[in-house]
Design a protein around this motif. Structure first.
Motif, short mmCIF file in Angstrom:
data_model
loop_
_atom_site.label_atom_id
_atom_site.label_comp_id
_atom_site.label_asym_id
_atom_site.label_seq_id
_atom_site.Cartn_x
_atom_site.Cartn_y
_atom_site.Cartn_z
N ALA A 81 37.53 104.46 20.91
CA ALA A 81 38.99 104.51 20.73
C ALA A 81 39.61 105.63 21.55
O ALA A 81 40.77 105.50 22.01
N GLU A 82 38.90 106.71 21.75
CA GLU A 82 39.43 107.86 22.49
C GLU A 82 39.20 107.74 23.99
O GLU A 82 39.72 108.55 24.76
N SER A 83 38.43 106.75 24.42
CA SER A 83 38.05 106.62 25.82
C SER A 83 39.05 105.77 26.60
O SER A 83 40.07 105.32 26.07
N ASP A 84 38.73 105.52 27.86
CA ASP A 84 39.56 104.66 28.71
C ASP A 84 39.26 103.18 28.48
O ASP A 84 39.96 102.33 29.03
N ALA A 85 38.26 102.88 27.67
CA ALA A 85 37.89 101.49 27.42
C ALA A 85 38.94 100.82 26.52
O ALA A 85 39.51 101.46 25.63
N THR A 86 39.17 99.54 26.75
CA THR A 86 40.13 98.78 25.94
C THR A 86 39.52 97.45 25.49
O THR A 86 39.98 96.38 25.90
N PRO A 87 38.49 97.49 24.65
CA PRO A 87 37.94 96.24 24.14
C PRO A 87 38.91 95.55 23.20
O PRO A 87 39.85 96.18 22.68
N SER A 88 38.70 94.26 22.97
CA SER A 88 39.59 93.51 22.07
C SER A 88 39.14 93.61 20.62
O SER A 88 39.95 93.47 19.70
N SER A 147 40.60 99.60 15.30
CA SER A 147 40.59 101.01 15.70
C SER A 147 41.88 101.40 16.40
O SER A 147 42.48 100.62 17.14
N TYR A 148 42.29 102.63 16.14
CA TYR A 148 43.47 103.23 16.78
C TYR A 148 43.06 104.58 17.37
O TYR A 148 41.97 105.09 17.07
N HIS A 149 43.96 105.18 18.13
CA HIS A 149 43.62 106.49 18.70
C HIS A 149 43.35 107.51 17.60
O HIS A 149 42.45 108.34 17.72
N SER A 150 44.11 107.44 16.51
CA SER A 150 44.02 108.48 15.47
C SER A 150 43.17 108.10 14.27
O SER A 150 42.90 108.94 13.41
N GLY A 151 42.74 106.85 14.18
CA GLY A 151 41.97 106.44 13.00
C GLY A 151 41.60 104.98 13.04
O GLY A 151 41.63 104.35 14.11
#
Length: 556
Positions: free
Chosen positions: A309-316, A468-472
């Motif tokens: 979630a914190e990385s540059d990856a954007t899985p679905s 998943s979100y950036h914060s949780g």
């Protein structure tokens, strides 16, 4: 009569479809181990509807005649079974009560409008007659958002939007689609795919829930990591209210005071009848794959999801099951499936030995999805797998992911199967910051186990992380036990314990199932006393006559 189809009155899905375990050799032993239920015990059949006593409709002939003039005789009914279908959703509480013919209050009449004009006429007629309107989509709700209040003495109308199911228009330049609110998941997706588009919203209830219902309960889908929750997807709205229609135009962003759009999303029918939603749509992806991974334990899987979630990856999709849910998934797999062979054979034990994994019982199964162009999907997979490896995990290919895709909408049938045999199974889900997730998880387990001890029953709880979100992220718990002669009272003990543990641990009362009546007792603790007062003030001022689905969300 109307061509709108509904789920069976006593359970999930359509007649003739159910859960079977003949081809799942590990399932019966697993259930015996988890809750002490012997599946060789015959199921108790559901009584035929002809033996069910349903309270008579309270709608006057004059009022029914007026509604009939609006929608036509084929699109209105006071039939007992139709009214029962529209009384409850599909929670375990709903199913226990409907099977026991426990109907404190049913809708008096069910209407099926053809368009927004008819909805407006129905709303105005209801206001004039001081009647109640409860909007109805697919009937899949599990938090008590559909049932009339037991104390309601006015005529109750169930306004079923099932005839309003068209994709009206696609703005291809903007990636926006206008869709009628009664469109169920498979229907609207098929209409979009035919023209090369997808909504990308796939909740567990996808096959039997509607776009309007998703908006009204603030739904989230299995691929929300890429496409967003319904609050992100829904851009424009049309909501019929007394005397007129509230219109939110589908603008990319606005600065126009408190967001009325946000007020409607999650309003559970209390602010009016949602008739149309303009949604963000996306071109059908060139490639879509779901890969399976194993982690040595829950802590490693949790840390990996946070890192992704914190990385540059954007899985679905980013989903990881704890050890107990992983064991359940394997127990419900067919003997011939690749993942089952992988586990029971020599491959996994050998890999565990090489990696230094100590306990097979702690392994956690994860599913991660990649969508987009060939190059984009490949890039995402590369980024994610580096993080999976860093956290001690490894991939086992797309085979298990294909099975996940095939089974993802079938779990509710299993709940009916267990209920037929005297076991109650249900879910509670929440969301919290990454820093609190492990505490939320630990405390929910402890609360459930204390409740089981209080009841003197053998109980089961399991969980997965998703959305998943950036914060949780969202944590989704499933719990089950063999109930006695007071199943609702026993269920309440367990459900209350888990829900209170969420609040006490800094999590929310629900991530995507809504509030209804079931979760209303925790609303003030969740959003503060002043927050609850502001919400009640909104509902009171927007609907002073309590025409629209009274009692939901705030309990008032």
């Amino acid at each position: 009569m109307t061509d709108v189809k509904h789920m069976k009155w006593w359970g999930w899905g359509i007649e003739g479809v159910g859960f079977h375990y003949d081809d799942k050799p590990a399932f019966a032993p697993f259930v015996k181990y988890a809750v002490g239920l012997d599946l060789s015990t015959p199921a108790t059949p559901v009584a035929p509807f002809s033996e069910i006593t349903v309270p008579a409709s309270r709608a006057s002939e004059e009022f029914v005649s007026r509604l009939t003039r609006i929608v036509g005789a084929d699109n209105l009914t006071t039939d007992d079974q139709a009214r029962v279908v529209h009384t409850f959703g599909k929670s375990i509480r709903d199913l226990i009560r409907v099977r026991a013919a426990d109907f404190p209050r049913t809708p008096d009449v069910v209407v099926y409008p053809a368009d927004e004009v008819e909805v407006q006429q129905l709303v105005d007629a209801a206001v004039e007659a001081d009647a109640v309107i409860i909007p109805f989509g697919g009937g899949s709700n599990i938090v008590g958002s559909l049932e009339p209040l037991a104390s309601e003495e006015r005529t109750v109308i169930s306004l079923d939007l099932g005839r309003m199911r068209r994709v009206l228009e696609i703005d291809e330049e903007s990636g926006l689609a206008r869709i009628e609110a009664g469109a169920q998941g498979p229907d609207l997706e098929a209409q979009l795919v035919e023209k090369g588009w997808t909504l990308g919203h796939f909740p567990d209830s996808f096959t039997h829930s509607t776009l309007g219902g998703w908006v009204a309960t603030r739904s989230s889908g299995m691929q929300s990591d890429k496409y967003g929750d319904i609050a992100d997807i829904a851009r424009g709205l049309r909501v019929v209210r007394p005397g007129g229609t509230l219109v939110i135009r589908p603008l990319p962003s606005t600065s126009t005071g408190p967001s009325v759009r946000e007020m409607i999303i999650g309003s559970e029918g209390r602010l009016g009848v949602i008739t149309e939603v303009t949604v963000q749509v996306h071109r059908t992806p060139e490639k879509r794959d779901v890969y399976a991974y194993f982690f040595p334990n829950w802590g490693a899987g949790l840390a990996a999801m946070q890192a992704i979630a914190e990385s540059d990856a954007t899985p679905s999709i980013t989903r990881v099951s704890d050890a107990r849910e992983s064991a359940f998934s394997l127990a419900t797999s067919k003997e011939s499936s690749g993942v089952t062979k992988f586990i029971t054979g020599t491959v996994l034990p050998g890999l565990m030995k090489l990696k230094g994994w100590k306990n097979l019982d702690e392994i956690c199964l994860s599913f991660i999805g990649y969508e987009g162009s060939e190059s984009h999907a490949k890039r995402q997979k590369s980024l994610v797998e580096a993080l999976v490896k860093k956290h001690g995990g490894f991939g086992v290919g797309t085979g298990p992911g294909v099975l996940y895709d095939q089974k993802k909408f079938d779990t509710p049938y299993l709940r009916d199967f267990l209920l037929d045999r005297g076991a109650a199974a249900d879910v509670s889900e929440t969301a919290a910051p990454w820093s609190k997730l492990q505490t939320v998880y630990t405390n929910a387990y402890a609360a459930a186990n204390r409740a089981y001890a209080e009841l003197g029953v053998q109980g089961w709880i399991m969980a997965h992380l998703s959305h998943s979100y950036h914060s949780g992220a969202c944590l989704y718990f499933t719990f089950a036990f063999v109930h006695g002669d007071a199943p609702l009272e026993q269920y309440d003990v367990v459900k209350r314990a888990i829900q209170q543990s969420f609040i006490d641990s800094g999590a929310t009362l629900s991530h995507h199932h809504g509030v209804g009546l079931e979760h209303a007792p925790w609303l003030e603790q969740d959003i503060s006393t002043q927050g609850a007062a502001v919400m009640q003030g909104l509902l009171d001022s927007a609907d002073p006559t309590r025409t629209f689905n009274p009692g939901k969300i705030t309990g008032k």
